[in-house]
Write an enzyme that holds these catalytic residues in place. Structure first.
Site, mmCIF file in Angstrom:
data_model
loop_
_atom_site.group_PDB
_atom_site.id
_atom_site.type_symbol
_atom_site.label_atom_id
_atom_site.label_comp_id
_atom_site.label_asym_id
_atom_site.label_seq_id
_atom_site.Cartn_x
_atom_site.Cartn_y
_atom_site.Cartn_z
ATOM 1 N N LYS A 1 -7.387 6.692 -12.315
ATOM 2 C CA LYS A 1 -6.517 5.818 -13.108
ATOM 3 C C LYS A 1 -7.430 4.809 -13.815
ATOM 4 O O LYS A 1 -7.248 3.585 -13.749
ATOM 5 C CB LYS A 1 -5.511 5.123 -12.165
ATOM 6 C CG LYS A 1 -4.413 4.329 -12.832
ATOM 7 C CD LYS A 1 -3.300 5.175 -13.396
ATOM 8 C CE LYS A 1 -2.293 4.303 -14.134
ATOM 9 N NZ LYS A 1 -1.284 5.081 -14.876
ATOM 10 N N TYR B 1 -8.167 2.219 1.475
ATOM 11 C CA TYR B 1 -8.210 2.494 2.918
ATOM 12 C C TYR B 1 -9.378 1.782 3.607
ATOM 13 O O TYR B 1 -9.592 1.964 4.798
ATOM 14 C CB TYR B 1 -8.323 3.998 3.165
ATOM 15 C CG TYR B 1 -7.059 4.735 2.823
ATOM 16 C CD1 TYR B 1 -6.622 4.787 1.501
ATOM 17 C CD2 TYR B 1 -6.297 5.361 3.785
ATOM 18 C CE1 TYR B 1 -5.459 5.449 1.162
ATOM 19 C CE2 TYR B 1 -5.134 6.027 3.454
ATOM 20 C CZ TYR B 1 -4.725 6.069 2.139
ATOM 21 O OH TYR B 1 -3.566 6.730 1.816
ATOM 22 N N ASP C 1 -4.467 11.319 -0.813
ATOM 23 C CA ASP C 1 -3.463 11.309 0.251
ATOM 24 C C ASP C 1 -2.109 11.732 -0.319
ATOM 25 O O ASP C 1 -1.428 12.617 0.201
ATOM 26 C CB ASP C 1 -3.386 9.881 0.835
ATOM 27 C CG ASP C 1 -2.623 9.838 2.143
ATOM 28 O OD1 ASP C 1 -2.221 10.895 2.634
ATOM 29 O OD2 ASP C 1 -2.426 8.725 2.666
ATOM 30 N N ASP D 1 -1.113 9.865 -12.829
ATOM 31 C CA ASP D 1 0.334 10.034 -13.060
ATOM 32 C C ASP D 1 0.605 11.327 -13.830
ATOM 33 O O ASP D 1 1.500 12.101 -13.487
ATOM 34 C CB ASP D 1 0.958 8.804 -13.741
ATOM 35 C CG ASP D 1 0.059 8.187 -14.796
ATOM 36 O OD1 ASP D 1 -1.129 8.529 -14.847
ATOM 37 O OD2 ASP D 1 0.548 7.354 -15.580
#
Ligand code: NAI
Length: 334
Positions: free
Chosen positions: A171, A124, A228, A204
């Site tokens: 991640k 972002y 988000d 995930d």
């Protein structure tokens, strides 16, 4: 005590849900002088920008704002007012509580978790360009400074609210440098809070675990993009976006806004569920030290939902935004 608070109604369903929240806050007896300012597409012609300086100045002066959603054009046009606001005012913590309310038809009845989303960087940061005619590149920024402060905010919150566990989501197995840095910061900060359990989960796997066993989670902290996505997903576990409040908090100010967007499909039809905006106002009242009024409002809202006689369409009822609002006000005086 009289509080001065900036009110940004926003667009789409924003004016309807913020009017509801304002009416309920005013009915609670807390004395607020609302400084109403406008942002978004509607002000571009007059000010040449969707986020005029006077809006920023008002928030800087009052330190607290209640904001409705503002529409962002997709794939073109001006940069998100919401993202710009968070970055300009350095509102680095995006806090989104996810809680089941009795009476809401949802898949779970015992969810009570809080998502801390880093609010100023990651993908972002807005650094993107076309590499060639058919290749585009977005840069993901993760810094120690921003990671440390969001993780610390999550742990401080956990300690203050008697929460047992903080889960860092990342991640780092693939983005070894950027998410790797976030994870390293999280682990270091966790060492300072021995009274609170800490774990880290890959994003995930986290998505699956949240859907299977949301009751296992307490406080979650993560970089911007994962926050988000997972916060919208988590709202689905408890009955949808109409119920999810939010706060953007930094050292110099706080902007409170529901997690949902401007919902153009139902805007102007008195169909929006104002609960997320009302719960957002509850967070705001707690922030400004008006906890008694906050508790009164949340109780009245929870009772309205539990009773189930006056619900908006998304909750399976047929009441309008305004009828729902009146019902909550009625319950506040019982
Ligand atoms: P959205 O949250 O506006 O709507 C998604 C779905 O949820 C729609 O079906 C909508 O009707 C429903 N919904 C949302 N809030 C509701 C409520 N209070 N009561 C009942 N139903 C509700 O998401 P969408 O469609 O992706 O975004 C619309 C616009 O809002 C976009 O321009 C987006 O950029 C902007 N947006 C602004 C935000 C902000 O100002 N903080 C946050 C998220 C999106």
């Amino acid at each position: 005590m009289l509080h001065r608070i900036t009110l940004i109604p926003g667009d789409g369903i924003g004016p309807e849900v913020t009017a509801s929240a304002r009416k309920i806050v005013d009915a609670s007896g807390v004395k607020i002088e609302w400084d109403i300012v406008q942002a978004g597409a509607a002000v571009i012609e007059e000010y040449g920008t969707p986020l005029p300086d006077y809006v920023l100045d008002s928030i800087k002066k009052n330190k607290t704002a209640l904001k409705g959603p503002v529409t962002t054009p997709v794939g073109k046009g001006f940069r998100s007012v919401n993202v710009t606001l968070r970055q300009t005012l350095n509102l680095y913590s995006n806090i989104r509580p996810v809680k089941t309310y009795e009476g809401v038809k949802s898949r779970y009845d015992n969810v009570d978790l809080v998502i801390f989303r880093e609010n100023t960087e990651d993908l972002y940061a807005g650094i993107e360009h076309m590499v060639s005619g058919d290749i585009a590149e977005s840069i993901k920024i993760i810094s120690k400074k921003a990671s440390d402060r969001i993780v610390r905010a999550a742990f401080d919150y956990a300690r203050k609210h008697n929460r047992k566990k903080v889960t860092a989501v990342h991640k780092a197995n693939i983005m070894k440098l950027s998410d790797g840095l976030f994870l390293k910061c999280a682990k270091n900060i966790a060492d300072e809070y021995n009274d609170i359990e800490f774990e880290d989960v890959i994003v995930d796997a986290m998505s699956m675990k949240l859907v299977l066993n949301p009751e296992n989670y307490d406080v979650l902290v993560m970089p911007n993009l994962y926050g988000d996505i997972l916060s919208d997903m988590a709202s689905g576990l408890v009955g949808g976006l109409g119920l999810m409040p939010g706060a953007n908090i930094g050292e110099d100010g706080a902007v409170f806004e529901p997690a949902h967007g401007s919902a153009p499909d139902i805007a102007g039809q008195n169909k929006a569920n104002p609960s997320a905006a009302i719960l957002t106002a509850v967070m705001m009242l707690n922030h400004i030290g008006e906890s008694e009024a906050a508790e009164k409002i949340e109780k009245a809202l929870a009772e309205t939902i539990r009773e189930g006689l006056c619900l908006t369409e998304d909750l399976g009822g047929s009441a309008g935004t305004t009828e729902f609002t009146e019902e909550v006000i009625k319950k506040m005086s019982i």
